[in-house]
Design an enzyme around this catalytic site. Structure first.
Site, PDB file in Angstrom:
ATOM      1  N   TYR A  82     -31.626   1.291   0.086  1.00  0.00           N
ATOM      2  CA  TYR A  82     -31.235   1.153   1.503  1.00  0.00           C
ATOM      3  C   TYR A  82     -29.783   0.987   1.486  1.00  0.00           C
ATOM      4  O   TYR A  82     -29.073   1.633   2.421  1.00  0.00           O
ATOM      5  CB  TYR A  82     -31.957   0.000   2.143  1.00  0.00           C
ATOM      6  CG  TYR A  82     -31.678  -0.201   3.657  1.00  0.00           C
ATOM      7  CD1 TYR A  82     -32.001   0.680   4.624  1.00  0.00           C
ATOM      8  CD2 TYR A  82     -30.758  -1.169   3.978  1.00  0.00           C
ATOM      9  CE1 TYR A  82     -31.674   0.441   6.034  1.00  0.00           C
ATOM     10  CE2 TYR A  82     -30.343  -1.369   5.398  1.00  0.00           C
ATOM     11  CZ  TYR A  82     -30.882  -0.350   6.222  1.00  0.00           C
ATOM     12  OH  TYR A  82     -30.484  -0.582   7.523  1.00  0.00           O
TER      13      TYR A  82
ATOM     14  N   SER B  32     -25.076  -0.232   8.015  1.00  0.00           N
ATOM     15  CA  SER B  32     -25.485  -1.658   7.875  1.00  0.00           C
ATOM     16  C   SER B  32     -24.263  -2.318   6.806  1.00  0.00           C
ATOM     17  O   SER B  32     -23.741  -1.779   6.070  1.00  0.00           O
ATOM     18  CB  SER B  32     -26.867  -1.545   7.143  1.00  0.00           C
ATOM     19  OG  SER B  32     -27.328  -2.645   6.791  1.00  0.00           O
TER      20      SER B  32
END
Length: 267
Positions: free
Chosen positions: A142, A129
């Site tokens: 995350y 990501s």
């Protein structure tokens, strides 16, 4: 012979888009889901695999090799989101996300590497990501899982290079998927010191996902990597500002970059 591709987390979102696109391009695609029997209308084969259960990983890889005699590409896509202030988020929930996004991905790599070494060829694509390049407020865990997977990718790439195996990562930005539905949300506690800012940022995160790019762009990015003779280690697929934010982090002083992020998230 068409290449055989294993894609984890292919029942929805980015994984489903990549699996469908590659299947249409003539690849033999095996997508995975924890409960494939509950899912219908797929243009590729969907098999059972839970990245938290090593026995299911090994069984899925064994099934593919027995049926196809080879395994050319792994797209390590399965993952989950998590939001919340670090102080308010239960540590056990943090461990679940690390086990899924980092250790789950590592276990799948471990399962496919013996076959790829035997073939003296293979490509492993870890879906990370753009959030993994920076610590984002209320998404710090995350970011940490995806940033860790980026570094593991760099290490494994060097370890397996002489076996003819390429290991890369593709980092998406915000895409219009159902990731928010499967994300662990730390509750907005009434007595939390972060109540106002966290709620505001939850709304902002959901707006970013709803207005995100078409997952088809990720599918095209993965297709490009698979067909590259000399793939890079790091790929980013996202909007201009998402990718430019990584460049800014490299060139700006730490506190200046922090101020930019805080202004963006209205902190």
């Amino acid at each position: 012979m068409s290449k055989v591709v294993l894609i984890t987390g292919a029942s929805s979102g980015i994984g489903k888009s990549v699996a469908t696109f590659l299947s249409e391009k003539g690849y033999k695609v095996y997508g995975t889901s924890r409960n494939p029997k509950n899912i219908e209308n797929f243009s590729f084969e969907l098999i059972a695999l839970d990245v938290l259960k090593v026995e299911t990983i090994n069984a899925a890889v064994k099934l593919i090799i027995e049926k196809e005699g080879k395994l050319d590409v792994l797209v390590n896509n399965a993952g989950m989101g998590i939001t919340g202030p670090i102080e308010d988020t239960p540590t056990d929930e943090m461990r679940v996300v690390f086990n899924t996004n980092l250790f789950g991905a590592i276990d799948v790599m471990k399962a496919v590497l013996p076959q790829m070494r035997k073939q003296k060829s293979g490509t492993i694509i870890n879906v990370t990501s753009i959030a993994g390049y920076m610590g984002l407020p209320y998404r710090g865990l995350y970011s940490a899982t995806k940033g860790a997977l980026e570094l593991v990718t760099e290490a494994v790439s060097m370890e397996v290079k002489n076996f003819g195996i390429n290991v890369v990562n593709v980092a998406p930005g915000d895409f219009a998927t159902n990731i928010a539905a499967g994300r662990y949300h730390t509750p907005v506690f009434e007595n939390s010191a972060y109540k106002k800012n966290y709620q505001m940022n939850l709304d902002l995160m959901d707006a970013h996902v709803d207005g995100g790019m078409d997952p088809l762009e990720m599918a095209k990015g993965v297709y490009k990597v698979i067909n590259s003779k000399k793939p890079k280690i790091h790929y980013k697929v996202g909007g201009f500002m998402e990718k430019f934010s990584i460049v800014l982090k490299r060139i700006l002083p730490d506190r200046a970059y922090e101020r930019l992020l805080m202004n963006h998230y209205k902190l």
